[in-house]
Design a protein around this motif. Structure first.
Motif, PDB file in Angstrom:
ATOM      1  N   ILE A  63       0.829  -1.213   0.000  1.00 25.03           N
ATOM      2  CA  ILE A  63       0.000   0.000   0.000  1.00 25.03           C
ATOM      3  C   ILE A  63       0.861   1.259   0.000  1.00 25.03           C
ATOM      4  O   ILE A  63       0.560   2.243  -0.691  1.00 25.03           O
ATOM      5  N   LEU A  90      -5.936  -3.189  -5.021  1.00 27.02           N
ATOM      6  CA  LEU A  90      -4.847  -2.226  -4.820  1.00 27.02           C
ATOM      7  C   LEU A  90      -4.307  -1.664  -6.133  1.00 27.02           C
ATOM      8  O   LEU A  90      -3.356  -0.889  -6.127  1.00 27.02           O
ATOM      9  N   LYS A 148      -6.677  -0.223   4.355  1.00 30.76           N
ATOM     10  CA  LYS A 148      -7.157   0.783   3.400  1.00 30.76           C
ATOM     11  C   LYS A 148      -8.465   0.294   2.763  1.00 30.76           C
ATOM     12  O   LYS A 148      -8.480  -0.237   1.642  1.00 30.76           O
ATOM     13  N   ILE A 163      -7.170   1.189  -3.760  1.00 27.93           N
ATOM     14  CA  ILE A 163      -6.340   2.153  -4.493  1.00 27.93           C
ATOM     15  C   ILE A 163      -6.764   2.131  -5.953  1.00 27.93           C
ATOM     16  O   ILE A 163      -7.050   1.068  -6.515  1.00 27.93           O
ATOM     17  N   ASP A 164      -6.797   3.313  -6.549  1.00 25.38           N
ATOM     18  CA  ASP A 164      -7.179   3.432  -7.953  1.00 25.38           C
ATOM     19  C   ASP A 164      -6.051   4.104  -8.721  1.00 25.38           C
ATOM     20  O   ASP A 164      -5.634   5.205  -8.369  1.00 25.38           O
ATOM     21  N   ARG A 165      -5.515   3.444  -9.751  1.00 26.99           N
ATOM     22  CA  ARG A 165      -4.422   4.017 -10.557  1.00 26.99           C
ATOM     23  C   ARG A 165      -4.824   4.001 -12.033  1.00 26.99           C
ATOM     24  O   ARG A 165      -4.322   3.207 -12.819  1.00 26.99           O
TER      25      ARG A 165
END
Length: 600
Positions: free
Chosen positions: A207, A236, A346, A350-352
């Motif tokens: 993370i 993630l 978390k 997570i967004d990428r």
């Protein structure tokens, strides 16, 4: 009640839900053949013991259970050795039961005994390639050894084991009470997972990393970890690279799948893995081809990148790269534990989006660069055209066994696999002749699936008698022989370094090309076959072969084009040393510069 050991052994195999025994006759095992004759087990008789081992290998990969090989002593055991070694290096569970000389004739030169250095020790031949080798010295010990053998073959890092049986032991009568223990011994062995503390530590590192990466190996296929891997990377938004043997662990068309690393990896794939700050390597040994001969900064930059390594086998942890965290665990259970910890740390994930867009852009660029040659109508066909046509016709859930050369390296690089377990590569030993025999076992394990092999003419030529077994057992598989009249990969390697192809091209003494007419050979065995005469014909014939539901061989003349590669292999530097390479190691950083330095 007393009963012959051979018959009690067959009863044991039936209780373990073994369906097929792969092997070849010999005077030391005819007592076993007698017991098999009227049993529920199917004896898959082959014409060479290596084929028995490869077929058993393919069967075990599809069933995820230990397969069984039965072979004769001496030449039977040595013939099978290559196939068993191939299974060993690819972590495939297998129990080899081999006949041996009579126990009362050790050291007297009984027929076919191998005893150059020690009497009664034929099982020593296999010690370097199996997890354990046993010899039956008392028939009463057979049940206990059988339980140990199957458990060991399927536990930890899976692999073959050997039980060497003096022929007189098969014919001994012992009380059935000795086999009673096998009715109570569970065949299930629970695998280790991560502690909550370790899973949390790993999740935290992933993370907090700026450029995390997950590198997936073949163990993810064996442990059914694909769902867990996909869920973790999507939560993630972590990019995934893979080994050759890890193909299918995550769909090749997944938006976070970057590609295969190493020598046959593309620039973008190797760049992604070398620039990662945290790498989670799961179920992989970081072998040479996948790691660009371990040259620092080419595929991996460890140390520099922090490595977390998870493997079923303790010996693999830190073998080739120093680890920040090393853990012995089942990949599926480990990834599930890491995902659970990540959701606690978390919850929003997570967004990428930029990362996904970059991966998609680079994949599309490679596909675009390949379009012209993949659609080229020239004949002999380009390997890229063959792969394209196969993918368009072959069902997504069908099983493909590769062999050695374009059909393995090119397939790993550019043939999309979307379902785990549908591609079988000979990775560690990279054995020619694996594919043609492995599909026999794969089809027996999955009779409802279409099963084919893509194999070079060199690989197929090692032992075409696989066709006889397919006919005898009525196994409807398809052999696609990618025929370039050479040991193509080695021909290319020789030409690039020495500017000739001596010993690698199939030709007569007068220099004229020579190859058997494989379609005619196949007809001689009594199966359908066709030699392709134009590029446009291939796809139609392949569909016909698949629909025929019987053994079928397709001979496909192919141009010998090298597999495109952006990676580095120490072999190239040994044969043609570069200025900044000494004794197989890069003297300086920025390893990619070595590809552009003038040769000496």
């Amino acid at each position: 009640m007393e009963k012959l050991v051979s018959h009690q052994l067959v009863d044991y195999l039936v209780r373990r839900d073994v369906k097929n025994v792969f092997g070849l006759c010999g005077h030391t095992v005819i007592a076993m053949l007698d017991a098999l004759k009227d049993s529920e087990l199917n004896f898959v008789s082959v014409r060479h013991e290596q084929l028995a081992a490869h077929a058993a290998d393919g069967y075990a990969r599809v069933t995820n259970k230990a397969s069984v090989v039965l072979c004769h002593l001496g030449p039977g055991l040595t013939n099978a050795m290559t196939g068993v070694a191939n299974a060993s290096l690819d972590s495939v569970p297998m129990v080899v039961i081999a006949g041996d000389v009579p126990s009362f004739y050790y050291g007297k030169h009984p027929h076919q005994e191998v005893n150059m250095h020690c009497d009664g020790s034929q099982y020593d031949l296999y010690k370097p390639i199996v997890k354990r080798a046993w010899r039956i010295d008392k028939p009463e010990l057979f049940p206990e050894i059988l339980d140990k053998a199957f458990r060991l073959a399927e536990s930890g890092r899976p692999g073959p084991v050997l039980i060497s049986v003096p022929m007189d032991m098969f014919s001994r009568s012992i009380d059935t009470v000795h086999f009673e223990r096998t009715f109570h011994d569970s065949s299930f062995t629970a695998k280790p997972t991560l502690s909550k503390e370790t899973a949390t530590e790993i999740a935290k590192m992933l993370i907090e990393a700026e450029r995390p990466l997950i590198h997936a190996g073949g163990q993810l296929i064996y442990t059914h970890a694909s769902k867990a891997l996909t869920e973790l990377v999507e939560f993630l938004d972590i990019p995934v690279t893979r080994t050759l043997m890890g193909q299918g662990a995550i769909p090749d068309n997944h938006p976070l799948h970057v590609g295969m690393t190493g020598f046959w990896g593309l620039d973008y794939v190797n760049k992604t893995s070398s620039e990662a700050d945290v790498i989670l390597g799961v179920g992989t040994r970081f072998a040479e081809a996948d790691s660009s001969s371990w040259y620092k900064g080419v595929t991996f930059n460890i140390p520099g990148s922090k490595l977390i390594q998870i493997d079923l086998e303790p010996e693999e942890i830190g073998r080739n790269y120093p680890v920040t965290i090393g853990a012995v665990a089942d990949p599926k259970l480990a990834l599930e534990a890491i995902l659970e910890a990540a959701k606690e740390i978390k919850p929003e994930g997570i967004d990428r989006p930029a990362l996904r867009a970059e991966i998609a852009k680079n994949k599309e660029a490679f596909r675009a660069s390949n379009v012209e040659i993949s659609n080229d109508n020239r004949f002999p066909m380009t390997p890229q055209r063959i792969l394209k046509d196969v993918r368009e016709v072959f069902p997504e859930d069908g099983i493909i066994a590769t062999d050695v050369g374009w059909n393995k390296n090119g397939m790993g690089q550019q043939f999309e696999i979307t379902i785990p377990g549908t591609i079988l590569h000979p990775g560690g030993l990279a054995t020619m002749g694996f594919g043609p025999a492995a599909i026999l076992g794969a089809k027996l394990a999955a009779p409802d699936k279409k099963v084919i092999t893509l194999v070079g003419d060199g690989g197929f030529g090692t032992n075409p008698s696989v066709i006889a077994t397919a006919v005898e057992q009525n196994i409807p598989v398809v052999w696609v022989v990618m025929n370039n009249g050479a040991f193509g990969t080695i021909a290319g390697l020789t030409a690039s370094h020495y500017e000739h192809s001596f010993g690698t091209i199939f030709k007569r003494k007068d220099g004229s090309s020579y190859n058997p007419e494989w379609s005619v050979v196949a007809q001689g065995y009594g199966i359908k076959s066709k030699k392709i005469t134009s590029a446009d014909e291939f796809k139609t014939v392949l569909k016909e072969a698949l629909d025929s539901n019987e053994p079928y061989l397709i001979d496909v003349p192919m141009e010998n084009i090298p597999v495109p590669t952006d990676g580095i292999w120490n072999i190239n530097d040994i044969y043609t040393p570069k200025d900044n390479v000494v004794e197989g190691k890069l003297m300086y950083g920025e390893a990619y510069k070595s590809k552009h330095v003038s040769t000496k």
